[in-house]
Design a protein around this motif. Sequence first.
Motif, PDB file in Angstrom:
ATOM      1  N   VAL A 286       1.145  -1.230  -0.241  1.00  0.00           N
ATOM      2  CA  VAL A 286      -0.468   0.192   0.159  1.00  0.00           C
ATOM      3  C   VAL A 286       0.666   1.475   0.537  1.00  0.00           C
ATOM      4  O   VAL A 286       1.768   0.846   1.010  1.00  0.00           O
ATOM      5  N   SER A 287       0.718   2.477  -1.032  1.00  0.00           N
ATOM      6  CA  SER A 287       1.391   3.553  -1.390  1.00  0.00           C
ATOM      7  C   SER A 287       1.016   4.385  -0.101  1.00  0.00           C
ATOM      8  O   SER A 287      -0.234   4.927   0.411  1.00  0.00           O
ATOM      9  N   TYR A 288       1.483   5.023   1.430  1.00  0.00           N
ATOM     10  CA  TYR A 288       1.041   6.184   2.029  1.00  0.00           C
ATOM     11  C   TYR A 288       1.611   7.364   0.880  1.00  0.00           C
ATOM     12  O   TYR A 288       1.248   8.044   1.622  1.00  0.00           O
ATOM     13  N   GLY A 289       1.954   7.049  -0.399  1.00  0.00           N
ATOM     14  CA  GLY A 289       2.330   8.878  -0.678  1.00  0.00           C
ATOM     15  C   GLY A 289       3.094   8.800  -1.482  1.00  0.00           C
ATOM     16  O   GLY A 289       4.366   7.927  -1.337  1.00  0.00           O
ATOM     17  N   ASP A 290       3.934   9.942  -2.232  1.00  0.00           N
ATOM     18  CA  ASP A 290       4.631  10.131  -2.936  1.00  0.00           C
ATOM     19  C   ASP A 290       6.081  10.916  -2.645  1.00  0.00           C
ATOM     20  O   ASP A 290       7.182  10.989  -2.720  1.00  0.00           O
ATOM     21  N   CYS A 291       5.963  11.163  -1.005  1.00  0.00           N
ATOM     22  CA  CYS A 291       6.818  12.450  -0.273  1.00  0.00           C
ATOM     23  C   CYS A 291       6.471  11.453   0.768  1.00  0.00           C
ATOM     24  O   CYS A 291       5.760  11.388   1.723  1.00  0.00           O
ATOM     25  N   PHE A 292       8.366  11.445   1.468  1.00  0.00           N
ATOM     26  CA  PHE A 292       8.361  10.491   2.850  1.00  0.00           C
ATOM     27  C   PHE A 292       7.245  10.813   4.022  1.00  0.00           C
ATOM     28  O   PHE A 292       7.186  10.872   4.851  1.00  0.00           O
ATOM     29  N   LYS A 293       7.433  12.957   3.858  1.00  0.00           N
ATOM     30  CA  LYS A 293       6.790  13.896   5.113  1.00  0.00           C
ATOM     31  C   LYS A 293       5.445  12.772   5.318  1.00  0.00           C
ATOM     32  O   LYS A 293       4.603  13.512   5.669  1.00  0.00           O
ATOM     33  N   GLN A 294       4.755  12.643   4.251  1.00  0.00           N
ATOM     34  CA  GLN A 294       3.602  12.030   4.168  1.00  0.00           C
ATOM     35  C   GLN A 294       3.631  10.717   5.342  1.00  0.00           C
ATOM     36  O   GLN A 294       2.654  10.662   5.582  1.00  0.00           O
ATOM     37  N   PHE A 295       4.458  10.087   5.335  1.00  0.00           N
ATOM     38  CA  PHE A 295       4.041   8.902   6.413  1.00  0.00           C
ATOM     39  C   PHE A 295       3.484   8.955   7.467  1.00  0.00           C
ATOM     40  O   PHE A 295       2.700   8.134   8.075  1.00  0.00           O
ATOM     41  N   PRO A 296       4.433   9.695   8.418  1.00  0.00           N
ATOM     42  CA  PRO A 296       4.063   9.785  10.229  1.00  0.00           C
ATOM     43  C   PRO A 296       1.714  10.472   9.613  1.00  0.00           C
ATOM     44  O   PRO A 296       1.628   9.368  10.256  1.00  0.00           O
ATOM     45  N   GLU A 297       1.659  11.383   8.859  1.00  0.00           N
ATOM     46  CA  GLU A 297       0.175  11.435   8.955  1.00  0.00           C
ATOM     47  C   GLU A 297      -0.446  10.395   8.714  1.00  0.00           C
ATOM     48  O   GLU A 297      -1.604   9.945   8.814  1.00  0.00           O
ATOM     49  N   TYR A 298      -0.510   9.916   7.725  1.00  0.00           N
ATOM     50  CA  TYR A 298      -0.433   8.488   6.926  1.00  0.00           C
ATOM     51  C   TYR A 298      -1.252   7.096   8.259  1.00  0.00           C
ATOM     52  O   TYR A 298      -1.720   7.083   8.225  1.00  0.00           O
ATOM     53  N   VAL A 299       0.145   7.293   8.919  1.00  0.00           N
ATOM     54  CA  VAL A 299       0.005   6.206  10.390  1.00  0.00           C
ATOM     55  C   VAL A 299      -1.280   6.195  10.571  1.00  0.00           C
ATOM     56  O   VAL A 299      -1.696   5.805  11.280  1.00  0.00           O
TER      57      VAL A 299
END
Length: 356
Positions: A286-299
């Motif tokens: 599953v993709s959390y986005g195309d930018c690593f900065k999106q990872f925390p908010e997605y989690v």
Amino acid sequence: MDSSERSTMRSEQKSRKFLKSLIRKQPRDLLLVIGTGVSAAVAPGIPALRSWRSCIEAVIEAAEQLEVLHPGDVAEFRKKVIKDRDLLVVAHDLIRKMSPRTGDTKPNFFQDCLMEVFDNLEQHIQNPVVLQSILRLMERGTMVLTTNYDNLLEIFGQQQGKPMESLDLKDKDKVLQWARGHIKHGVLHIHGLYTDPCGMVLDPSGYKDVTQDPEVMEVLQNLYRTKSFLFLGCGETLRDQIFQALFLYTVKNKVDLEHYMLVLKENEDHFFKLQADMLLHGIKVVSYGDCFKQFPEYVQDLTAQICKQRSPDADRVDSTTLLGTSCVDCAKRKLGERGIDSPKRIKQSDNGIPTI
């Protein structure tokens, strides 16, 4: 990142769809596998936490500064980090080089280098969003294991008043307790922890006592068969020899399993190929986005969705779990008050709800 960028990112995250098969899982049915991506998101100021490559580079630099590795070996390992694709092999070679010639991994200078690299971790926690989400899931029964050497999760959990406990595979009794769900706030470090040289091993041969113990292997493999593993911040985990030895090699019918992996989608072709390949292992990418900065908010949002699900236990508590057979008596009494005769005996169905 300013407030407007953060607001835009949040709106994009809110509009993102989550897999129903994942968010409908009960927290107690999940097992989180934490990789370097989690540590990188939490403490971006420590380069060694960003990836395996960064960790190895930092260890080599520390070895050079501490003068525990010959200058010629330092130069050779720096070349390997750049050229070699399999960084885990490089890491194995590095730890062997700084260990006794007998092949025993303890005592070794590798641990000293890690202690240098990870000094004062608690002072570097800048973005605890992911850790907060993990703790929230743990409170609801989710188990956690990690390939990381750091103990950021335990440090943060203890700051929040949680009785966190770091475990490694060398302690059989603790591993069995953890695998059976008896250590709620336990974090299993399958490579060991940088603060404990006795439990720190990179080479699978160091875990012969574990892999050759049928009791331990059975409970660990049973987790892979019965839990849904959720890989967070993991890039090389499935190629990790320890993880493979514990879960992948011996668990059959992987395509029948249902695990999940959150990844960065930098390249669409690579992403969709990875999706297809991982399904063979029973893993949904599953993709959390195309930018690593999106990872925390997605989690954070994913955790909120999972924790919104009503526990099956709640239904049982609402029916007769706590009141027992008295609920049946209440039902009889109410029927009598309404002048209704009950020709059939009132009994409890399989889900505990009184039926006539």
